[in-house]
Scaffold this active site. Sequence first.
Site, PDB file in Angstrom:
ATOM      1  N   SER A 158     129.875  47.017   4.843  1.00 53.24           N
ATOM      2  CA  SER A 158     130.831  45.760   4.134  1.00 53.24           C
ATOM      3  C   SER A 158     132.059  45.932   4.397  1.00 53.24           C
ATOM      4  O   SER A 158     132.237  45.101   4.522  1.00 53.24           O
ATOM      5  CB  SER A 158     130.737  46.998   2.775  1.00 53.24           C
ATOM      6  OG  SER A 158     129.670  46.484   1.973  1.00 53.24           O
ATOM      7  N   ASP A 172     122.237  49.315  -3.285  1.00 46.10           N
ATOM      8  CA  ASP A 172     121.191  48.982  -1.937  1.00 46.10           C
ATOM      9  C   ASP A 172     120.570  50.096  -1.914  1.00 46.10           C
ATOM     10  O   ASP A 172     119.470  50.171  -0.995  1.00 46.10           O
ATOM     11  CB  ASP A 172     122.501  48.763  -0.593  1.00 46.10           C
ATOM     12  CG  ASP A 172     123.477  47.239  -1.223  1.00 46.10           C
ATOM     13  OD1 ASP A 172     122.459  46.451  -1.898  1.00 46.10           O
ATOM     14  OD2 ASP A 172     124.393  47.061  -0.257  1.00 46.10           O
TER      15      ASP A 172
END
Length: 441
Positions: free
Chosen positions: A28, A323
């Site tokens: 990210s 996730d």
Amino acid sequence: MTAPLSRPLTASSAAPLRGACRVPGDKSISHRALIFGALATGRTRVSNLLESEDVLNTAKAVTALGAPARKSGDVWEILGRGVGGLSQPSEPLDFGNSGTGARLMMGVIAGHPITVRLIGDPSLSRRPMGRVLRPLQQMGLEVLENKETLPLTIRGTSDLVPIEYELPVPSAQVKSAVLLAGLAARGETTVIEKEPTRDHTERMLRYFGAEIRSVAEGGRTRITVKGNAELDGRDVVVPGDPSSAAFIAAAALIVPGSEVTIEGVLINPTRTGFYLTLQEMGGDVTFLNMREEGGEPVADIRVRASSLTGVRVPAERAPSMIDEYPILAVVAAFARGRTEMLGLAELKVKESDRLTATAAGLIANGVEAVADGDTLIVEGTGRAPRGGGTVATHLDHRIAMAFLTMGLASREPVTVDDTSVIATSFPEFRELMERLGARFG
């Protein structure tokens, strides 16, 4: 686009995993470092960038938009063009398997008077984009095809309208896309969250010099960014990815006799739900040498093999570990008793329908599991599951790595049908695990 060749792999019961390791940079933050570097004025230098297919596709995209991103030694350098300064690409931007890259880039493109076609692989081309496009269209983005999946052609503008937008469902990607567009709008753009999501965009905006504030009121958070922004190039050190570290931590917990330390891992509170859950299950998981690097909290994570007990994971924790549910479900298969994971609707629109794929993989390996609505229930027996199954990954890297991890401690080997997609987030997965003592073949 030609699909990669399928590469099956089998994981077998391993000796204790031992040692210290570092996982690749956080995905990210790597995406955002490239994007913010492109929108800044001057040069941005990024150390420990995750060089996965997903992130490299974002590097290619910013380069195609006129902000060259190149590796020099161990450091990536991005020559930024300033907010609103990117240019028309000569061909479509291919994001491969990366939903983060595609969705964040929509927010970037919105603030530029350019027309861009976005494409991706078959998995990404099935994933919904409408929830990102809708607020951006309110700001002035044009969608030139009447659809909500890739491939898409969109046209930005130099005259974006600021908006106040309440997220209908928690999504750091939607929030980030709107804030990125807000940098180029005239006035202030506000995103309202009912539940907290990853705040990497807000942290990095501040680090690059944007005017941004977050105010909690009435159980909600208002995040406001000032438009006509000017960002300055920065040096960024990307911490280790906690989602990649999760597979190593899980393996150390379930392979008897293991002790592993994962160094330099991001422990942003919006990303540590998995590790909190492991501790609640009785896992010996300790954060050591806690520190701050580049505006983000970092620690070394020591994990020792443990006897685990099933728990109830509340829905409000989902955004901080969305996730990690496939690997948590694998860990739950080794625990004693029932583990209930609630609020998992988001898993149905990831690289695959992860909720269904995870349950199917568990069942194929002798574990009692049920996916019901947005809840996943795993019945653990307190001992190693049978294993012996072949798991369909559905082009999903996290499904592949989760069930290879299971095979390291199940009674019989576990096979996954395709490991080619692992390179999208964790290219070193096999090599790193084998150095610690894992057995694949």
